[in-house]
Design an enzyme around this catalytic site. Structure first.
Site, mmCIF file in Angstrom:
data_model
loop_
_atom_site.group_PDB
_atom_site.id
_atom_site.type_symbol
_atom_site.label_atom_id
_atom_site.label_comp_id
_atom_site.label_asym_id
_atom_site.label_seq_id
_atom_site.Cartn_x
_atom_site.Cartn_y
_atom_site.Cartn_z
ATOM 1 N N ARG A 36 70.282 89.381 46.966
ATOM 2 C CA ARG A 36 70.612 87.898 48.703
ATOM 3 C C ARG A 36 71.466 88.874 48.531
ATOM 4 O O ARG A 36 72.957 89.462 48.457
ATOM 5 C CB ARG A 36 72.237 87.379 46.820
ATOM 6 C CG ARG A 36 72.407 86.499 47.683
ATOM 7 C CD ARG A 36 72.907 85.678 46.651
ATOM 8 N NE ARG A 36 73.754 84.095 46.656
ATOM 9 C CZ ARG A 36 75.049 84.330 47.228
ATOM 10 N NH1 ARG A 36 75.834 85.958 47.601
ATOM 11 N NH2 ARG A 36 75.778 83.045 47.621
ATOM 12 N N SER A 108 67.858 76.072 42.965
ATOM 13 C CA SER A 108 69.216 75.141 42.089
ATOM 14 C C SER A 108 69.270 73.996 42.259
ATOM 15 O O SER A 108 69.319 73.372 42.782
ATOM 16 C CB SER A 108 70.431 75.483 43.408
ATOM 17 O OG SER A 108 70.138 77.706 43.707
ATOM 18 N N LYS A 137 80.089 83.510 44.365
ATOM 19 C CA LYS A 137 79.796 83.071 45.686
ATOM 20 C C LYS A 137 81.229 82.415 45.988
ATOM 21 O O LYS A 137 81.489 81.716 45.034
ATOM 22 C CB LYS A 137 78.844 81.584 45.064
ATOM 23 C CG LYS A 137 77.069 82.600 44.295
ATOM 24 C CD LYS A 137 76.115 82.072 43.567
ATOM 25 C CE LYS A 137 75.719 81.478 45.101
ATOM 26 N NZ LYS A 137 74.552 80.824 44.262
#
Length: 208
Positions: A36, A108, A137
């Site tokens: 990520r 998600s 995040k």
């Protein structure tokens, strides 16, 4: 495969290089890795692709599945094992057409409706959360707690669920008891003083 799901990019590695961070995490017992590369200072373009290729090689060396976050083009270019997307990204059905039937597709989900939509679209597993407060995040949604996992399980869903968001070795067990098949971790492993020990502590906590 989903039990200890490690997520990381270059911006999450304050102590070691991304490659060394991943090697230490693998030595500690992670079971899947998601690349990520997001956030302030994240690599772009060919630099991000090259880092992805380097981390993928380490995963292959240790038989750890390699997943790419959001970037379908990168996943295709690297022939990654799969991809993880959010609610605002392409539907799982469209991703399946691009990456093929063997790709692992994670989506998600923050509630039962999103979970059902992802399953209809062809998701292989759901990332559920954030369970606890997290600073990893910038775009994280409101904290869900473990109740959302319990709700999804009580609804009869049998798709694998992975809890994410602020989970530590000390809070991993309640997440599993609520119905998760695994947990996703970023900073609790990548930012630890002893990365290998941190990953091993998670595995030990989940065995209990």
């Amino acid at each position: 495969m989903l039990q200890l799901y490690f997520i990381m990019g270059s911006v999450n590695c304050p102590r070691l290089s991304p490659a060394d961070t991943l090697r230490e995490a693998i030595a500690g017992g992670i079971t899947l890795f998601q690349f990520r590369e997001k956030g302030s200072g994240a690599l772009q373009g060919s630099a991000a692709l090259e880092l992805g290729r380097q981390l993928q090689a380490i995963c292959r060396e240790h038989a750890i599945p390699f997943i790419v976050n959001d970037d379908i083009g990168m996943a295709a270019a690297l022939e990654a094992d799969g991809v993880h997307v959010g609610q605002e990204d392409e539907p799982a059905s469209a991703i399946r057409e691009r990456l093929g039937s063997g790709a692992i597709i994670g989506v998600s989900a923050h509630n039962l409706e999103e979970a059902r939509q992802a399953i209809v679209g062809g998701a292989d597993y759901l990332g559920v959360g954030p369970i606890y407060p997290t600073a990893s995040k910038d775009d994280a949604r409101a904290v869900q707690g473990t109740l959302v996992l319990t709700e999804l399980r009580r609804s009869g869903l049998d798709i694998p669920l992975v809890g994410i968001g602020g989970i530590t070795a000390g809070t991993a067990l309640p997440v599993m008891e609520a119905g998760a098949d695994g947990i996703s971790v970023i900073s609790a492993i990548a930012g630890a003083e002893d990365i290998r020990r941190a990953a091993a502590d998670f595995r030990q906590a989940m065995r209990r």
